[in-house]
Write a protein that holds these residues in place. Structure first.
Motif, PDB file in Angstrom:
ATOM      1  N   MET A   1      -1.190 -16.353   2.487  1.00 37.63           N
ATOM      2  CA  MET A   1      -1.085 -15.755   1.169  1.00 37.63           C
ATOM      3  C   MET A   1      -2.363 -14.989   0.867  1.00 37.63           C
ATOM      4  O   MET A   1      -3.451 -15.449   1.097  1.00 37.63           O
ATOM      5  N   SER A   2      -2.203 -13.827   0.311  1.00 40.46           N
ATOM      6  CA  SER A   2      -3.357 -12.976   0.027  1.00 40.46           C
ATOM      7  C   SER A   2      -3.850 -13.208  -1.398  1.00 40.46           C
ATOM      8  O   SER A   2      -3.094 -13.515  -2.282  1.00 40.46           O
ATOM      9  N   LYS A   3      -5.121 -13.042  -1.577  1.00 39.93           N
ATOM     10  CA  LYS A   3      -5.718 -13.157  -2.909  1.00 39.93           C
ATOM     11  C   LYS A   3      -5.969 -11.768  -3.458  1.00 39.93           C
ATOM     12  O   LYS A   3      -6.287 -10.859  -2.711  1.00 39.93           O
ATOM     13  N   SER A   4      -5.852 -11.628  -4.768  1.00 43.88           N
ATOM     14  CA  SER A   4      -6.243 -10.360  -5.371  1.00 43.88           C
ATOM     15  C   SER A   4      -7.757 -10.360  -5.515  1.00 43.88           C
ATOM     16  O   SER A   4      -8.392 -11.406  -5.518  1.00 43.88           O
ATOM     17  N   ASN A  31      -8.974  -3.095  -3.273  1.00 47.40           N
ATOM     18  CA  ASN A  31      -7.557  -2.761  -3.433  1.00 47.40           C
ATOM     19  C   ASN A  31      -7.180  -1.554  -2.588  1.00 47.40           C
ATOM     20  O   ASN A  31      -6.132  -1.546  -1.935  1.00 47.40           O
ATOM     21  N   ASP A  32      -8.015  -0.525  -2.586  1.00 49.61           N
ATOM     22  CA  ASP A  32      -7.755   0.663  -1.776  1.00 49.61           C
ATOM     23  C   ASP A  32      -7.758   0.316  -0.287  1.00 49.61           C
ATOM     24  O   ASP A  32      -6.880   0.737   0.465  1.00 49.61           O
ATOM     25  N   TYR A  33      -8.761  -0.448   0.130  1.00 49.87           N
ATOM     26  CA  TYR A  33      -8.894  -0.816   1.544  1.00 49.87           C
ATOM     27  C   TYR A  33      -7.652  -1.561   2.024  1.00 49.87           C
ATOM     28  O   TYR A  33      -7.106  -1.248   3.091  1.00 49.87           O
ATOM     29  N   CYS A  34      -7.197  -2.524   1.245  1.00 56.24           N
ATOM     30  CA  CYS A  34      -6.020  -3.312   1.637  1.00 56.24           C
ATOM     31  C   CYS A  34      -4.766  -2.435   1.699  1.00 56.24           C
ATOM     32  O   CYS A  34      -3.963  -2.561   2.622  1.00 56.24           O
ATOM     33  N   VAL A  39      -3.486  -4.330   4.976  1.00 52.28           N
ATOM     34  CA  VAL A  39      -4.041  -5.639   5.299  1.00 52.28           C
ATOM     35  C   VAL A  39      -4.133  -6.458   4.017  1.00 52.28           C
ATOM     36  O   VAL A  39      -4.070  -5.913   2.910  1.00 52.28           O
ATOM     37  N   LYS A  40      -4.285  -7.753   4.185  1.00 50.91           N
ATOM     38  CA  LYS A  40      -4.435  -8.661   3.052  1.00 50.91           C
ATOM     39  C   LYS A  40      -5.702  -9.480   3.243  1.00 50.91           C
ATOM     40  O   LYS A  40      -6.164  -9.681   4.362  1.00 50.91           O
ATOM     41  N   VAL A  41      -6.208  -9.968   2.132  1.00 49.11           N
ATOM     42  CA  VAL A  41      -7.347 -10.867   2.182  1.00 49.11           C
ATOM     43  C   VAL A  41      -6.885 -12.164   2.821  1.00 49.11           C
ATOM     44  O   VAL A  41      -5.840 -12.710   2.455  1.00 49.11           O
ATOM     45  N   LYS A  42      -7.645 -12.627   3.813  1.00 53.18           N
ATOM     46  CA  LYS A  42      -7.318 -13.885   4.484  1.00 53.18           C
ATOM     47  C   LYS A  42      -7.459 -15.034   3.497  1.00 53.18           C
ATOM     48  O   LYS A  42      -8.225 -14.960   2.548  1.00 53.18           O
ATOM     49  N   GLY A  43      -6.735 -16.109   3.766  1.00 51.33           N
ATOM     50  CA  GLY A  43      -6.775 -17.270   2.879  1.00 51.33           C
ATOM     51  C   GLY A  43      -8.154 -17.889   2.788  1.00 51.33           C
ATOM     52  O   GLY A  43      -9.001 -17.700   3.640  1.00 51.33           O
ATOM     53  N   GLY A  44      -8.361 -18.631   1.730  1.00 52.22           N
ATOM     54  CA  GLY A  44      -9.637 -19.305   1.530  1.00 52.22           C
ATOM     55  C   GLY A  44     -10.262 -18.902   0.216  1.00 52.22           C
ATOM     56  O   GLY A  44      -9.917 -17.874  -0.365  1.00 52.22           O
ATOM     57  N   ASP A  45     -11.145 -19.723  -0.265  1.00 53.18           N
ATOM     58  CA  ASP A  45     -11.892 -19.421  -1.483  1.00 53.18           C
ATOM     59  C   ASP A  45     -13.174 -18.706  -1.089  1.00 53.18           C
ATOM     60  O   ASP A  45     -14.047 -19.291  -0.458  1.00 53.18           O
ATOM     61  N   TYR A  46     -13.267 -17.444  -1.461  1.00 53.96           N
ATOM     62  CA  TYR A  46     -14.423 -16.638  -1.087  1.00 53.96           C
ATOM     63  C   TYR A  46     -15.420 -16.560  -2.227  1.00 53.96           C
ATOM     64  O   TYR A  46     -15.049 -16.463  -3.394  1.00 53.96           O
ATOM     65  N   HIS A 105     -18.033  -3.370   4.319  1.00 52.73           N
ATOM     66  CA  HIS A 105     -18.261  -4.517   5.214  1.00 52.73           C
ATOM     67  C   HIS A 105     -17.689  -5.804   4.606  1.00 52.73           C
ATOM     68  O   HIS A 105     -17.101  -6.619   5.327  1.00 52.73           O
ATOM     69  N   VAL A 106     -17.806  -5.974   3.304  1.00 54.19           N
ATOM     70  CA  VAL A 106     -17.197  -7.139   2.652  1.00 54.19           C
ATOM     71  C   VAL A 106     -15.688  -7.111   2.857  1.00 54.19           C
ATOM     72  O   VAL A 106     -15.078  -8.132   3.198  1.00 54.19           O
ATOM     73  N   CYS A 107     -15.072  -5.965   2.692  1.00 53.28           N
ATOM     74  CA  CYS A 107     -13.628  -5.828   2.907  1.00 53.28           C
ATOM     75  C   CYS A 107     -13.254  -6.188   4.345  1.00 53.28           C
ATOM     76  O   CYS A 107     -12.226  -6.837   4.582  1.00 53.28           O
ATOM     77  N   GLN A 108     -14.064  -5.758   5.299  1.00 54.20           N
ATOM     78  CA  GLN A 108     -13.810  -6.097   6.703  1.00 54.20           C
ATOM     79  C   GLN A 108     -13.838  -7.600   6.904  1.00 54.20           C
ATOM     80  O   GLN A 108     -12.967  -8.160   7.584  1.00 54.20           O
ATOM     81  N   TYR A 109     -14.822  -8.272   6.325  1.00 56.34           N
ATOM     82  CA  TYR A 109     -14.903  -9.733   6.447  1.00 56.34           C
ATOM     83  C   TYR A 109     -13.708 -10.400   5.774  1.00 56.34           C
ATOM     84  O   TYR A 109     -13.129 -11.338   6.317  1.00 56.34           O
ATOM     85  N   LEU A 110     -13.359  -9.951   4.574  1.00 59.55           N
ATOM     86  CA  LEU A 110     -12.284 -10.596   3.813  1.00 59.55           C
ATOM     87  C   LEU A 110     -10.925 -10.461   4.489  1.00 59.55           C
ATOM     88  O   LEU A 110     -10.076 -11.350   4.372  1.00 59.55           O
ATOM     89  N   THR A 111     -10.709  -9.349   5.173  1.00 60.82           N
ATOM     90  CA  THR A 111      -9.399  -9.092   5.778  1.00 60.82           C
ATOM     91  C   THR A 111      -9.352  -9.388   7.277  1.00 60.82           C
ATOM     92  O   THR A 111      -8.275  -9.471   7.855  1.00 60.82           O
TER      93      THR A 111
END
Length: 160
Positions: A1-4, A31-34, A39-46, A105-111
């Motif tokens: 599940m992706s997080k907003s 939002n633009d990157y995804c 792609v979606k943000v990987k699960g987990g609390d970031y 780079h944050v987007c790359q890590y998150l996704t």
């Protein structure tokens, strides 16, 4: 599940009063990157901590760090205003451009997305500086940083 992007804890520390605008800037970029790369943000609390520090002539302009098996991301951006740079449109453009680069780079890590591969035929050996400039994550961040400033960073540049 992706997080907003609004569900990701982000903390911004700056001497400039830009925290809310920078949070909005990050949300627009994520939002633009995804959407752009499907792609979606990987699960987990970031937890993302963005800190603006004194500029240094020795080190780069910014760094984004994430350790494996840890959902904390640290971003440090050299704030030119802390080092006496003149407050003008050029300085602010450079500053927000670096911010956009690190946010990619944050987007790359998150996704978990790997960046883009540049034409390997142009590399002249295995020099450390070339490894950095041809690194897929760096290629992608440099490609998107100006676009994101143009699309979402105009408020920082006093353009309308």
């Amino acid at each position: 599940m992706s997080k907003s992007s609004s569900e990701i804890a982000i903390s911004i520390h700056s001497i400039l009063d830009l925290e809310e605008d920078l949070q909005s800037f990050f949300q627009a970029i994520l939002n633009d990157y995804c959407k752009r790369y499907k792609v979606k943000v990987k699960g987990g609390d970031y937890s993302i901590n963005i800190t603006f520090v004194e500029a240094s002539p020795i080190h780069g302009h910014g760094v984004t760090i994430k350790r494996d098996n840890c959902n904390k991301i640290l971003v440090q951006v050299r704030d030119p205003y802390l080092s006496g740079w003149e407050p003008n449109a050029y300085t602010m453009y450079h500053f927000i451009n670096v911010v956009a680069h690190e946010m990619v780079h944050v987007c790359q890590y998150l996704t978990g997305r790997q960046g883009m591969i540049a034409d390997q035929g142009k590399r002249q050996g295995s020099k450390k500086v070339e490894n950095y400039f041809f690194d897929p994550d760096e290629v992608e961040a440099r490609l998107l940083q100006d676009l994101y400033v143009c699309l979402y960073g105009q408020k920082f540049l006093n353009y309308d």
